[in-house]
Design an enzyme around this catalytic site. Sequence first.
Site, PDB file in Angstrom:
ATOM      1  N   ASP A 169     -19.070  -0.991 -10.719  1.00  0.00           N
ATOM      2  CA  ASP A 169     -18.028  -1.633 -11.507  1.00  0.00           C
ATOM      3  C   ASP A 169     -17.030  -0.575 -11.959  1.00  0.00           C
ATOM      4  OD1 ASP A 169     -16.964  -3.846 -13.344  1.00  0.00           O
ATOM      5  OD2 ASP A 169     -17.452  -2.242 -14.751  1.00  0.00           O
ATOM      6  N   GLY A 170     -15.741  -0.856 -11.807  1.00  0.00           N
ATOM      7  CA  GLY A 170     -14.722   0.131 -12.126  1.00  0.00           C
ATOM      8  C   GLY A 170     -14.741   0.580 -13.569  1.00  0.00           C
TER       9      GLY A 170
ATOM     10  N   HIS B  91       0.807  -1.218   0.000  1.00  0.00           N
ATOM     11  CA  HIS B  91       0.000   0.000   0.000  1.00  0.00           C
ATOM     12  C   HIS B  91       0.842   1.270   0.000  1.00  0.00           C
ATOM     13  CE1 HIS B  91      -2.982  -3.043   1.460  1.00  0.00           C
ATOM     14  NE2 HIS B  91      -3.644  -2.459   0.487  1.00  0.00           N
TER      15      HIS B  91
ATOM     16  N   ASP C 280      -6.323  -0.810  -7.518  1.00  0.00           N
ATOM     17  CA  ASP C 280      -5.986  -1.854  -6.543  1.00  0.00           C
ATOM     18  C   ASP C 280      -6.790  -3.097  -6.897  1.00  0.00           C
ATOM     19  OD1 ASP C 280      -5.134  -3.275  -4.367  1.00  0.00           O
ATOM     20  OD2 ASP C 280      -6.318  -2.166  -2.898  1.00  0.00           O
ATOM     21  N   CYS C 281      -6.502  -3.632  -8.071  1.00  0.00           N
ATOM     22  CA  CYS C 281      -7.295  -4.726  -8.614  1.00  0.00           C
ATOM     23  C   CYS C 281      -6.795  -6.073  -8.122  1.00  0.00           C
ATOM     24  CB  CYS C 281      -7.248  -4.685 -10.144  1.00  0.00           C
ATOM     25  SG  CYS C 281      -5.587  -4.441 -10.804  1.00  0.00           S
ATOM     26  N   THR C 282      -7.667  -7.057  -8.198  1.00  0.00           N
ATOM     27  CA  THR C 282      -7.262  -8.433  -7.937  1.00  0.00           C
ATOM     28  C   THR C 282      -6.567  -8.966  -9.187  1.00  0.00           C
ATOM     29  OG1 THR C 282      -9.402  -9.259  -8.696  1.00  0.00           O
ATOM     30  CG2 THR C 282      -9.193  -8.773  -6.347  1.00  0.00           C
TER      31      THR C 282
END
Length: 286
Positions: free
Chosen positions: A140-141, A64, A158-160
Site C-alpha cells: 500500500d502506498g 506519462h 500515478d494514482c487512480t
Amino acid sequence: MAENTMWHETLHDQFGQYFAVDNVLYHEKTDHQDLIIFENAAFGRVMALDGVVQTTERDEFIYHEMMTHVPLLAHGHAKHVLIIGGGDGAMLREVTRHKNVETITMVEIDAGVVSFCRQYLPNHNAGSYDDPRFTLVIDDGVNFVNQTHQTFDVIISDCTDPIGPGESLFTSAFYEGCKRCLNPGGIFVAQNGVCFLQQDEALDSHRKLSHYFSDVGFYQAAIPTYYGGIMTFAWATDNGALRHLSSEIIQARFHAAGLKCRYYNPAIHAAAFALPQYLHDALSAQ
C-alpha cells in the site's frame, strides 16, 4: 462481457463515455479491483479498473510523458525516483529514459495489475520492467511512504481516482509520508483529475499538500481518454524556483537528456503551468 458490445465508463453519474469492445483480452476481479483489458479500433488496447478508464494505447504517451519529464527536468539532477501505482509500466518506461536516474522504485498495491499488464499491454512497459535500476514493491502506498528508510528526489503518484484502492493516495497521511521520504528540494507530482468536472478533488489536494510543502500548484495537459477537458497534475515542492525555470534551462536539460517525445517539449513544459481562470479563482476562494 461479450465482444462487439459497448462498454460504459461509470466514473460520473450524470454523463459518461462509451467504447466499442472489439475484443476482450482479459476481464477478472483481482484481489483489489475489477480489471478489464479490451481492444477498440480507435484507441487500441484499453484498460479499465472498477468501471473507469485508466489508460489506452492511443493516447497514454501524453499522460506519462507529462507526469515524468516535467518533474525530472525541472529537478535537473534526480537520482532516486519513486512511482506510486503505475502497474501498467508506462510511467516506468518514461523514467528509464533518464540515464542519470540511478534507482527507480515502484510501489503497486495490486500484483495482479502488474502481471496482467506485462502480458496484455506490452507497448506500455516496453521492456522497462527488466531495467536493472528498477525495484518493484507490492504494498500500500501510504504504508510504504510512512515506513520506508529510503529517500527520493522525485515522487510520482500515478494514482487512480479517489475511490476504491486509490482513495488513500489523496489523504493527508499519504502526503505527509511523501514529504517525509522526499529529499530536500525534491518534487512530488500526482494526477488530480479533470478540473472542470472534478474541481473539488484539485482543491482538496491543494489544501492538504499546502500543509507540508511551501510551493503547491498544478500543471495540465489535454488527454482525450480522460473525458471533460484538461487534466490537472498536482505539483508540490519546497523549492519554488523549480516551477519558474527559464526556457533556456529546460531546453538545455531536454537536449542533454537526449529525449525524443511525442507530446512533451520545452515549450509545452512552460505552457503547462498556465491554468484556466476558473481554477485560479477557486483556489483563491479557499
